[in-house]
Design a protein around this motif. Sequence first.
Motif, PDB file in Angstrom:
ATOM      1  N   THR A   2       0.867  -1.122  -0.236  1.00  0.00           N
ATOM      2  CA  THR A   2       0.173  -0.399   0.138  1.00  0.00           C
ATOM      3  C   THR A   2       0.895   1.431   0.204  1.00  0.00           C
ATOM      4  O   THR A   2       0.632   1.894  -0.706  1.00  0.00           O
ATOM      5  N   ALA A   3       2.413   1.081   1.497  1.00  0.00           N
ATOM      6  CA  ALA A   3       3.140   2.373   0.327  1.00  0.00           C
ATOM      7  C   ALA A   3       3.436   2.723   0.092  1.00  0.00           C
ATOM      8  O   ALA A   3       3.615   3.600  -1.005  1.00  0.00           O
ATOM      9  N   SER A   4       3.817   1.868  -1.138  1.00  0.00           N
ATOM     10  CA  SER A   4       4.806   1.825  -2.197  1.00  0.00           C
ATOM     11  C   SER A   4       3.883   1.918  -3.457  1.00  0.00           C
ATOM     12  O   SER A   4       4.101   3.116  -4.203  1.00  0.00           O
ATOM     13  N   ALA A   5       2.616   1.618  -3.065  1.00  0.00           N
ATOM     14  CA  ALA A   5       2.018   1.782  -4.525  1.00  0.00           C
ATOM     15  C   ALA A   5       1.253   3.770  -4.202  1.00  0.00           C
ATOM     16  O   ALA A   5       1.262   4.558  -5.138  1.00  0.00           O
ATOM     17  N   VAL A   6       1.046   3.995  -3.055  1.00  0.00           N
ATOM     18  CA  VAL A   6       0.539   4.970  -2.285  1.00  0.00           C
ATOM     19  C   VAL A   6       2.033   6.246  -3.304  1.00  0.00           C
ATOM     20  O   VAL A   6       1.536   6.988  -3.905  1.00  0.00           O
ATOM     21  N   GLY A   7       3.130   6.103  -2.912  1.00  0.00           N
ATOM     22  CA  GLY A   7       4.480   6.950  -3.277  1.00  0.00           C
ATOM     23  C   GLY A   7       4.557   6.451  -4.710  1.00  0.00           C
ATOM     24  O   GLY A   7       5.288   8.064  -4.876  1.00  0.00           O
ATOM     25  N   ALA A   8       4.257   5.586  -5.241  1.00  0.00           N
ATOM     26  CA  ALA A   8       4.248   5.393  -6.508  1.00  0.00           C
ATOM     27  C   ALA A   8       3.035   6.902  -7.373  1.00  0.00           C
ATOM     28  O   ALA A   8       2.869   6.166  -8.775  1.00  0.00           O
ATOM     29  N   GLY A   9       1.850   6.930  -6.625  1.00  0.00           N
ATOM     30  CA  GLY A   9       1.061   7.882  -7.337  1.00  0.00           C
ATOM     31  C   GLY A   9      -0.190   7.048  -8.125  1.00  0.00           C
ATOM     32  O   GLY A   9      -1.332   7.402  -8.205  1.00  0.00           O
ATOM     33  N   ILE A  10      -0.401   5.450  -7.451  1.00  0.00           N
ATOM     34  CA  ILE A  10      -1.022   5.065  -8.256  1.00  0.00           C
ATOM     35  C   ILE A  10      -2.379   4.928  -6.191  1.00  0.00           C
ATOM     36  O   ILE A  10      -1.591   4.710  -4.791  1.00  0.00           O
ATOM     37  N   GLU A  11      -3.087   4.612  -6.507  1.00  0.00           N
ATOM     38  CA  GLU A  11      -4.087   4.867  -5.843  1.00  0.00           C
ATOM     39  C   GLU A  11      -4.285   3.256  -4.655  1.00  0.00           C
ATOM     40  O   GLU A  11      -4.392   2.491  -5.042  1.00  0.00           O
ATOM     41  N   ALA A  12      -4.051   2.968  -3.571  1.00  0.00           N
ATOM     42  CA  ALA A  12      -3.317   2.158  -2.757  1.00  0.00           C
ATOM     43  C   ALA A  12      -4.698   0.774  -2.759  1.00  0.00           C
ATOM     44  O   ALA A  12      -4.534  -0.004  -2.879  1.00  0.00           O
ATOM     45  N   ASN A  13      -6.217   1.361  -3.227  1.00  0.00           N
ATOM     46  CA  ASN A  13      -7.141   0.180  -3.245  1.00  0.00           C
ATOM     47  C   ASN A  13      -7.759  -0.362  -4.014  1.00  0.00           C
ATOM     48  O   ASN A  13      -8.740  -0.705  -4.654  1.00  0.00           O
ATOM     49  N   THR A  14      -6.578   0.388  -5.191  1.00  0.00           N
ATOM     50  CA  THR A  14      -7.096   0.304  -6.645  1.00  0.00           C
ATOM     51  C   THR A  14      -6.826  -1.393  -7.069  1.00  0.00           C
ATOM     52  O   THR A  14      -5.393  -1.314  -6.800  1.00  0.00           O
ATOM     53  N   GLY A  15      -7.218  -2.095  -7.424  1.00  0.00           N
ATOM     54  CA  GLY A  15      -6.470  -3.265  -8.549  1.00  0.00           C
ATOM     55  C   GLY A  15      -6.429  -4.596  -7.213  1.00  0.00           C
ATOM     56  O   GLY A  15      -6.756  -4.074  -6.459  1.00  0.00           O
ATOM     57  N   GLN A  16      -6.185  -5.406  -8.145  1.00  0.00           N
ATOM     58  CA  GLN A  16      -6.011  -6.725  -7.676  1.00  0.00           C
ATOM     59  C   GLN A  16      -4.793  -6.878  -6.091  1.00  0.00           C
ATOM     60  O   GLN A  16      -3.710  -6.435  -6.604  1.00  0.00           O
ATOM     61  N   VAL A  17      -4.978  -7.395  -5.835  1.00  0.00           N
ATOM     62  CA  VAL A  17      -4.104  -8.214  -5.121  1.00  0.00           C
ATOM     63  C   VAL A  17      -4.041  -9.124  -4.318  1.00  0.00           C
ATOM     64  O   VAL A  17      -4.380 -10.510  -5.587  1.00  0.00           O
ATOM     65  N   VAL A  18      -2.196  -9.522  -5.441  1.00  0.00           N
ATOM     66  CA  VAL A  18      -1.856 -11.053  -6.214  1.00  0.00           C
ATOM     67  C   VAL A  18      -0.721 -11.698  -4.820  1.00  0.00           C
ATOM     68  O   VAL A  18       0.234 -10.299  -4.876  1.00  0.00           O
ATOM     69  N   HIS A  19      -1.498 -12.513  -3.993  1.00  0.00           N
ATOM     70  CA  HIS A  19      -0.483 -13.269  -3.102  1.00  0.00           C
ATOM     71  C   HIS A  19      -0.468 -14.911  -3.799  1.00  0.00           C
ATOM     72  O   HIS A  19      -0.549 -15.492  -4.138  1.00  0.00           O
ATOM     73  N   THR A  20       1.430 -15.034  -3.136  1.00  0.00           N
ATOM     74  CA  THR A  20       2.280 -15.907  -3.570  1.00  0.00           C
ATOM     75  C   THR A  20       2.659 -16.617  -3.005  1.00  0.00           C
ATOM     76  O   THR A  20       3.403 -15.292  -1.795  1.00  0.00           O
ATOM     77  N   VAL A  21       2.558 -17.603  -2.649  1.00  0.00           N
ATOM     78  CA  VAL A  21       3.610 -18.221  -0.993  1.00  0.00           C
ATOM     79  C   VAL A  21       4.458 -20.060  -1.601  1.00  0.00           C
ATOM     80  O   VAL A  21       3.871 -20.580  -2.234  1.00  0.00           O
ATOM     81  N   TYR A  22       5.478 -19.149  -1.342  1.00  0.00           N
ATOM     82  CA  TYR A  22       6.586 -20.858  -1.661  1.00  0.00           C
ATOM     83  C   TYR A  22       6.430 -20.831  -0.195  1.00  0.00           C
ATOM     84  O   TYR A  22       7.009 -20.474   0.384  1.00  0.00           O
ATOM     85  N   PHE A  23       7.039 -22.683  -0.057  1.00  0.00           N
ATOM     86  CA  PHE A  23       6.990 -23.355   1.649  1.00  0.00           C
ATOM     87  C   PHE A  23       8.385 -24.070   0.958  1.00  0.00           C
ATOM     88  O   PHE A  23       7.481 -25.238  -0.481  1.00  0.00           O
ATOM     89  N   TRP A  24       8.944 -24.294   1.923  1.00  0.00           N
ATOM     90  CA  TRP A  24      10.109 -25.657   1.807  1.00  0.00           C
ATOM     91  C   TRP A  24       9.274 -26.401   2.829  1.00  0.00           C
ATOM     92  O   TRP A  24       9.710 -25.907   3.798  1.00  0.00           O
ATOM     93  N   LEU A  25       9.432 -27.447   2.631  1.00  0.00           N
ATOM     94  CA  LEU A  25       8.964 -28.384   3.138  1.00  0.00           C
ATOM     95  C   LEU A  25      10.376 -28.970   4.205  1.00  0.00           C
ATOM     96  O   LEU A  25      11.247 -28.480   3.688  1.00  0.00           O
ATOM     97  N   LYS A  26      10.054 -29.334   5.421  1.00  0.00           N
ATOM     98  CA  LYS A  26      10.566 -29.558   6.871  1.00  0.00           C
ATOM     99  C   LYS A  26      11.395 -30.788   5.974  1.00  0.00           C
ATOM    100  O   LYS A  26      12.665 -31.663   6.446  1.00  0.00           O
ATOM    101  N   ASN A  27      10.763 -32.019   5.491  1.00  0.00           N
ATOM    102  CA  ASN A  27      10.846 -33.065   4.976  1.00  0.00           C
ATOM    103  C   ASN A  27      10.767 -32.732   3.318  1.00  0.00           C
ATOM    104  O   ASN A  27       9.676 -33.601   2.897  1.00  0.00           O
TER     105      ASN A  27
END
Length: 127
Positions: free
Chosen positions: A13-38
């Motif tokens: 949000t802070a980065s988007a606002v700083g770049a002149g992009i309205e904070a609540n416009t656009g989709q949020v893309v959530h990527t998560v990488y997992f490394w297994l214990k085993n």
Amino acid sequence: MAASAASAATLATASAVGAGIEANTGQVVHTVYFWLKNPDSVADRDALIAGLKTLKQVPEVKSLHVGVPANTEKRDVVDNSFSVFELMFFDDLAGQSTYQQHPIHLAFVENCSHLWDKVVVHDSLTV
């Protein structure tokens, strides 16, 4: 994981606002990488994948993709050291925030966190 994701959403949000992009416009893309214990355990990988697929039941999750590293060409820019990958789309930051506290997400973390050794989250706001 929830705290990291919330921090990443705030930073996005802070980065988007700083770049002149309205904070609540656009989709949020959530990527998560997992490394297994085993990492060699197919049972652990499959249990994590099954747990991740339950997250589609959270109403705020608009799309969910779960995968494993592809056996693509080895290049310096390709990191396929992770075990399992999750990609989600939310309509907005509010939806992503609600997801973080949703009982299904909290149950996933409680039931599956023993499987992973490391998690890396990247949240981005589409522009």
